[in-house]
Design an enzyme around this catalytic site. Structure first.
Site, short mmCIF file in Angstrom:
data_model
loop_
_atom_site.label_atom_id
_atom_site.label_comp_id
_atom_site.label_asym_id
_atom_site.label_seq_id
_atom_site.Cartn_x
_atom_site.Cartn_y
_atom_site.Cartn_z
N SER A 239 0.86 -1.07 -0.01
CA SER A 239 -0.10 -0.10 -0.07
C SER A 239 0.93 1.32 0.15
O SER A 239 2.04 1.21 0.48
CB SER A 239 -0.90 -0.07 1.37
N TYR B 146 -2.46 -1.39 9.94
CA TYR B 146 -2.43 -1.48 8.72
C TYR B 146 -1.07 -0.94 8.03
O TYR B 146 -0.55 -1.60 7.48
CB TYR B 146 -3.84 -0.77 8.01
N1 LIG Z 1 -8.38 -1.06 -2.28
C1 LIG Z 1 -7.53 -0.12 -1.96
O1 LIG Z 1 -7.64 1.02 -2.06
C2 LIG Z 1 -6.00 -0.85 -1.51
C3 LIG Z 1 -5.16 0.21 -1.71
C4 LIG Z 1 -3.69 -0.56 -1.25
C5 LIG Z 1 -3.54 -1.52 -0.93
N2 LIG Z 1 -4.60 -2.40 -0.74
C6 LIG Z 1 -4.32 -3.76 -0.67
O2 LIG Z 1 -4.38 -4.67 -1.86
C7 LIG Z 1 -4.64 -5.99 -1.29
C8 LIG Z 1 -5.99 -6.57 -2.19
O3 LIG Z 1 -7.19 -5.73 -1.84
P1 LIG Z 1 -8.12 -5.49 -2.71
O4 LIG Z 1 -8.37 -3.75 -2.72
O5 LIG Z 1 -8.05 -5.91 -3.97
O6 LIG Z 1 -9.70 -5.99 -1.86
P2 LIG Z 1 -10.30 -7.03 -1.95
O7 LIG Z 1 -11.11 -7.50 -3.23
O8 LIG Z 1 -11.06 -6.92 -0.33
O9 LIG Z 1 -9.22 -8.36 -1.82
C9 LIG Z 1 -8.67 -8.71 -0.62
C10 LIG Z 1 -8.52 -10.34 -0.61
O10 LIG Z 1 -8.22 -10.84 0.67
C11 LIG Z 1 -8.53 -11.92 0.90
N3 LIG Z 1 -8.46 -12.28 2.12
C12 LIG Z 1 -8.35 -11.36 3.46
N4 LIG Z 1 -8.48 -11.87 4.60
C13 LIG Z 1 -8.12 -13.29 4.08
C14 LIG Z 1 -7.45 -14.37 4.68
N5 LIG Z 1 -7.27 -14.47 6.11
N6 LIG Z 1 -6.88 -15.45 4.33
C15 LIG Z 1 -6.96 -15.68 2.68
N7 LIG Z 1 -7.37 -14.56 2.03
C16 LIG Z 1 -7.78 -13.55 2.75
C17 LIG Z 1 -10.16 -11.94 0.53
O11 LIG Z 1 -10.80 -12.81 0.26
P3 LIG Z 1 -11.64 -13.87 1.30
O12 LIG Z 1 -12.45 -13.04 1.85
O13 LIG Z 1 -12.58 -14.70 0.44
O14 LIG Z 1 -10.70 -14.59 2.04
C18 LIG Z 1 -10.15 -10.65 -0.62
O15 LIG Z 1 -10.25 -11.46 -1.80
C19 LIG Z 1 -4.77 -5.82 0.17
O16 LIG Z 1 -3.64 -6.60 0.76
C20 LIG Z 1 -4.85 -4.32 0.46
O17 LIG Z 1 -4.27 -4.28 1.80
C21 LIG Z 1 -5.90 -2.24 -1.21
#
Ligand SMILES: NC(=O)c1ccc[n+]([C@@H]2O[C@H](COP(=O)([O-])OP(=O)(O)OC[C@H]3O[C@@H](n4cnc5c(N)ncnc54)[C@H](OP(=O)(O)O)[C@@H]3O)[C@@H](O)[C@H]2O)c1
Length: 244
Positions: free
Chosen positions: A144, A158
């Site tokens: 991030s 975080y």
């Molecule tokens: N969206 C943003 O603005 C943003 C910005 C910077 C960085 N990020 C990072 O990007 C990454 C992906 O997030 P995203 O934005 O694509 O959101 P997302 O669609 O909510 O993806 C997060 C994924 O993590 C999985 N997950 C969560 N806890 C888990 C666990 N204990 N075991 C296995 N899988 C798990 C979830 O699947 P299940 O619930 O099915 O397990 C989900 O598919 C994250 O690491 C987040 O910190 C997001």
């Protein structure tokens, strides 16, 4: 080191059921890769598997809670039985909590965020390090902007956990380059995904306009995976142009 041609390589994607993990899995499949898809929701993973196959890749659904260390080893064993091992990692599973300030955070939430964002990243790398060495593998850790520079409001657990992922990637690059392993600390800004529902104030459609899409980040993941073996992409910061 050999050229990192994608076809046939086995990429293990965590957080593959949605958002950036899903987009990266489908984008990587277009190069003929074999994609192991992990996350907790098996139904979401099955749907991504269909998209991976439609894009030209092979898919293996490996449901996994990444905070369960024994389950990581079991998931790795299943991928190894099926495809012989893991060549590259895309680590996208992540967690935040709306209760993220000194006023309202709870230490059990803090532990869950660190377990998902940091310990699980270390555990998946640890479980696969022999494979990564053998395959001259690339690790892409979806971190991030809060892991690149201090960002108030991102959440204490975080920001701390994502910052530490940067340290983990740097250590991999220093300690493992002679074994052919390289890591990218990929630092997106706001991406329009379900993840935003964990914010104290969930952005509405108007606020999401101009944010990055999961596909914007998937392109960057592919850039890291596809780079020739003598090229290391240490860190990539990707933000919407409107970010102040
Ligand atoms: N969206 C943003 O603005 C943003 C910005 C910077 C960085 N990020 C990072 O990007 C990454 C992906 O997030 P995203 O934005 O694509 O959101 P997302 O669609 O909510 O993806 C997060 C994924 O993590 C999985 N997950 C969560 N806890 C888990 C666990 N204990 N075991 C296995 N899988 C798990 C979830 O699947 P299940 O619930 O099915 O397990 C989900 O598919 C994250 O690491 C987040 O910190 C997001």
């Amino acid at each position: 080191m050999s050229e990192q041609s994608g076809a046939g390589r086995v990429v293990w994607v965590t957080g593959a059921g949605s958002g950036m993990g899903r987009a990266a899995a489908v984008a990587a499949a277009a190069g003929g890769r074999r994609i192991a898809l992990s996350g907790r929701r098996a139904d979401a993973l099955e749907s991504v598997a269909d998209d991976v196959r439609a894009a030209g890749g092979e898919a293996l659904v490996v449901p996994l809670d990444v905070t369960d260390i024994a389950a990581i080893d079991a998931a790795h064993a299943r991928i190894a039985e099926t495809w012989g091992g893991v060549d590259d990692l895309v680590l996208s599973a992540g967690l935040n909590t709306p209760r993220r300030t000194w006023e309202n955070q709870r230490i059990d939430d803090f532990q869950s965020v660190v377990a998902t964002n940091l310990t699980a990243v270390a555990a998946v790398v640890q479980a696969t390090i022999a494979d990564l060495r053998r395959a001259h593998g690339t690790v892409v850790a979806i971190s991030s902007v809060a892991g690149w520079a201090f960002k108030p409001g991102a959440g204490i657990a975080y920001a701390a956990s994502k910052t530490a992922v940067g340290v983990l990637c740097r250590d991999l690059n220093v300690a493992e380059w002679q074994n052919g392993v390289r890591a990218t600390h990929l630092c997106p800004g706001d991406v329009d995904t379900d993840f935003l529902s964990m914010r104290p104030e969930v952005p509405d459609a108007a606020n999401r306009e101009g944010m990055l899409s999961p596909d914007d980040v998937a392109r960057a993941v592919l850039f890291a995976l596809d780079s020739p073996a003598h090229v290391r992409i240490d860190e990539l910061v990707i933000t919407p142009t409107h970010l102040r």
